[in-house]
Design a protein around this motif. Sequence first.
Motif, PDB file in Angstrom:
ATOM      1  N   ILE A   1      42.815  53.706  66.028  1.00 33.26           N
ATOM      2  CA  ILE A   1      41.823  52.898  66.214  1.00 33.26           C
ATOM      3  C   ILE A   1      42.200  51.454  65.994  1.00 33.26           C
ATOM      4  CG2 ILE A   1      39.490  52.139  65.778  1.00 33.26           C
ATOM      5  CD1 ILE A   1      39.668  54.491  67.628  1.00 33.26           C
ATOM      6  N   GLY A   2      42.858  51.452  64.814  1.00 37.46           N
ATOM      7  CA  GLY A   2      43.046  50.052  64.422  1.00 37.46           C
ATOM      8  C   GLY A   2      44.389  49.533  65.410  1.00 37.46           C
ATOM      9  N   PHE A   3      45.208  50.406  65.580  1.00 36.71           N
ATOM     10  CA  PHE A   3      46.476  49.790  66.338  1.00 36.71           C
ATOM     11  C   PHE A   3      45.730  49.560  67.932  1.00 36.71           C
ATOM     12  CE2 PHE A   3      50.183  52.225  64.308  1.00 36.71           C
ATOM     13  CZ  PHE A   3      50.071  51.261  63.484  1.00 36.71           C
ATOM     14  N   TYR A   4      44.902  50.342  68.353  1.00 37.94           N
ATOM     15  CA  TYR A   4      44.444  50.033  69.790  1.00 37.94           C
ATOM     16  C   TYR A   4      43.839  48.628  69.525  1.00 37.94           C
ATOM     17  CZ  TYR A   4      41.982  50.381  74.068  1.00 37.94           C
ATOM     18  OH  TYR A   4      41.427  49.888  75.398  1.00 37.94           O
ATOM     19  N   TRP A   5      42.925  48.313  68.862  1.00 37.96           N
ATOM     20  CA  TRP A   5      42.231  46.986  68.668  1.00 37.96           C
ATOM     21  C   TRP A   5      43.356  45.831  68.332  1.00 37.96           C
ATOM     22  CZ3 TRP A   5      38.055  49.297  65.561  1.00 37.96           C
ATOM     23  CH2 TRP A   5      36.933  49.709  66.076  1.00 37.96           C
ATOM     24  N   LEU A   6      44.395  45.950  67.458  1.00 46.59           N
ATOM     25  CA  LEU A   6      45.238  45.100  67.078  1.00 46.59           C
ATOM     26  C   LEU A   6      46.073  44.818  68.266  1.00 46.59           C
ATOM     27  CD1 LEU A   6      46.901  43.412  64.920  1.00 46.59           C
ATOM     28  CD2 LEU A   6      48.229  45.518  64.605  1.00 46.59           C
TER      29      LEU A   6
END
Length: 145
Positions: free
Chosen positions: A80-85
């Motif tokens: 999830i963090g990677f997707y948003w980042l």
Amino acid sequence: MKVFYFALIAAIGNAMFVYGQRASSTSENPFYFLFLTLAVCIALFLASALISKGQMTTGYIVENQWYILVSGVGFFVTFIGFYWLYNQQGATGYIVYALLSILTTSIGVGLILFREPFNRFHVISGILAAAAIVTYGIGQSRLEG
């Protein structure tokens, strides 16, 4: 030298993940892309598990159930963090992630939780990583300003 090769393998895999995610179109539902990505990953892990030596036993699962759960939640939060980042900041935002990973993983998990060996060169590496974040921030502010 093994650490370099293993880290290189992980880095190549991560670069592939970032490329696929960054090159894909943005969705209103980030879970759609991540779910399909994870489905491919699970299929590859299943195939690897089936051709690997040794059996998966229920004893192993019971013995490690807490750690399996924690790691699974960790994968979820990371994806999830990677997707948003990557979709909001671009692949260069990985520099910030890398420093935060040094703090949370190398220091938090390795040094504090598992009391892994740590010396002054590791400290210097952390300081240089922090300097990289500062210079990255300066570079970003120059692009935006």
